[in-house]
Write a protein that holds these residues in place. Sequence first.
Motif, short mmCIF file in Angstrom:
data_model
loop_
_atom_site.label_atom_id
_atom_site.label_comp_id
_atom_site.label_asym_id
_atom_site.label_seq_id
_atom_site.Cartn_x
_atom_site.Cartn_y
_atom_site.Cartn_z
N ALA A 143 0.84 -1.19 0.00
CA ALA A 143 0.00 0.00 0.00
C ALA A 143 0.87 1.24 0.00
CB ALA A 143 -0.94 0.00 1.21
N VAL A 144 0.24 2.36 -0.33
CA VAL A 144 0.96 3.62 -0.41
C VAL A 144 0.17 4.70 0.33
CG1 VAL A 144 -0.15 4.19 -2.63
CG2 VAL A 144 2.00 5.30 -2.00
N VAL A 145 0.89 5.55 1.06
CA VAL A 145 0.26 6.71 1.69
C VAL A 145 -0.15 7.67 0.59
CG1 VAL A 145 0.60 8.68 3.23
CG2 VAL A 145 1.63 6.46 3.81
N TRP A 146 -1.44 8.00 0.54
CA TRP A 146 -1.96 8.85 -0.53
C TRP A 146 -2.22 10.28 -0.05
CZ3 TRP A 146 -1.50 7.37 -5.33
CH2 TRP A 146 -2.15 8.09 -6.34
N GLU A 147 -2.67 10.39 1.18
CA GLU A 147 -3.02 11.72 1.71
C GLU A 147 -2.77 11.74 3.21
OE1 GLU A 147 -6.61 13.74 0.08
OE2 GLU A 147 -7.30 13.70 2.18
N VAL A 148 -2.28 12.87 3.68
CA VAL A 148 -2.00 13.05 5.12
C VAL A 148 -2.66 14.33 5.58
CG1 VAL A 148 -0.23 13.29 6.89
CG2 VAL A 148 0.23 11.87 4.87
N GLU A 149 -3.46 14.23 6.62
CA GLU A 149 -4.15 15.40 7.17
C GLU A 149 -3.86 15.50 8.66
OE1 GLU A 149 -8.64 15.80 8.15
OE2 GLU A 149 -8.43 16.54 6.09
N THR A 150 -3.43 16.67 9.11
CA THR A 150 -3.10 16.87 10.53
C THR A 150 -4.02 17.92 11.13
OG1 THR A 150 -0.78 16.41 10.03
CG2 THR A 150 -1.24 17.42 12.15
N THR A 151 -4.52 17.63 12.32
CA THR A 151 -5.37 18.58 13.05
C THR A 151 -4.81 18.79 14.46
OG1 THR A 151 -6.83 16.81 13.86
CG2 THR A 151 -7.44 17.89 11.80
N MET A 178 -3.35 12.90 13.44
CA MET A 178 -3.09 12.76 12.01
C MET A 178 -4.00 11.68 11.43
SD MET A 178 0.50 11.66 10.15
CE MET A 178 1.33 13.19 10.61
N THR A 179 -4.53 11.95 10.24
CA THR A 179 -5.33 10.98 9.50
C THR A 179 -4.60 10.65 8.21
OG1 THR A 179 -7.42 11.80 10.41
CG2 THR A 179 -7.53 10.48 8.40
N ILE A 180 -4.31 9.38 8.02
CA ILE A 180 -3.61 8.91 6.81
C ILE A 180 -4.61 8.16 5.94
CG2 ILE A 180 -1.75 7.48 5.90
CD1 ILE A 180 -0.40 7.66 8.64
#
Length: 325
Positions: A71-79, A86-88
């Motif tokens: 698998a590959v990390v596609w999007e990273v969101e940090t709050t 962090m949501t990966i």
Amino acid sequence: MSYKVILQDKYDLTPLVEAINLRDSLEQIAYQGTVNLVVTPDLPPITPGMAIRISGIPYGKKDYVTLLHPAVVWEVETTNNGMKRMTITLYDRTVYLDKSEDEYLFPAKQTATQRFKKYASDWNLKIAKLPDTGKELGRAVYRTQSLYASMFADLRATAKAGGKLYHPRMIASGLELYELGTNPDVYVLEAVTDTMQTRTLEGAATKVKVLATAASETGKEVPSKVLTIEEKDVARYGQLQAIIQDDEVKNGAAARELARSKLRGIQETITVNAPDINTIRAGDAVKLGQVQLLVISVSRELGNPGSMSLELGTYDDVKRRFYLE
């Protein structure tokens, strides 16, 4: 937690995981995951493009197996709301087949298997399992479109020719062309928490007309030649007409077979919520009571115990909905 999240084959993110959700569907090629993490000073930098995998212990087993890999990390969101999180969003690597475009011109009398070998060669794809689909296809011209769109066009053409139903999957050993419903372990859904059944005439067709490709004479538009008209359950459900124009249909017998495959009445889907069986994938067969059904989609929240929501349909409904449209 009976799951592991490993980044770049060396960073174990498992102690920082708050939740893991996975989604698999016949409507998309890539298996999708979402991982929610607590951000701490020792969390390594995470950026899109990094390799990541999720492993877990299957239902009734003792050892870990990979569930989403490679698998590959596609999007990273940090709050940051007092605590940094962090949501990966990650996908298996078939996502590249969905996001990449190419053009192909294939001659007649090739099988989908032969065409998949060409795709694999062009894109350096490692093949894990590629069965012989057995049906010779017509000439195909795929102008600029996603690689997966071309692949699925071949699989739909195979189904229309009377072949079996297949769906591409990425597994640890490479790309697999999976025949729907052939999973060796068919789980019986027993501990179902709730069930919803939907029955609809949306998408129904009680009358199907197959037309030859329209041709003009001396520059004038002329009506298309009707190859066949097939009807079923018009009195019961009303007249819902579908028209098919297919260059590959050359004679009346083929037209009748295609038309009959398009006739459909009430479409039924069943959604069940149950404790998670983490190895069930879209396209797998499961049993609900005494009835064997195919998994159209599965959304799961991993945990101990986890939960899953399955959308289920009969083999014929899945064939009509995804492969004969």
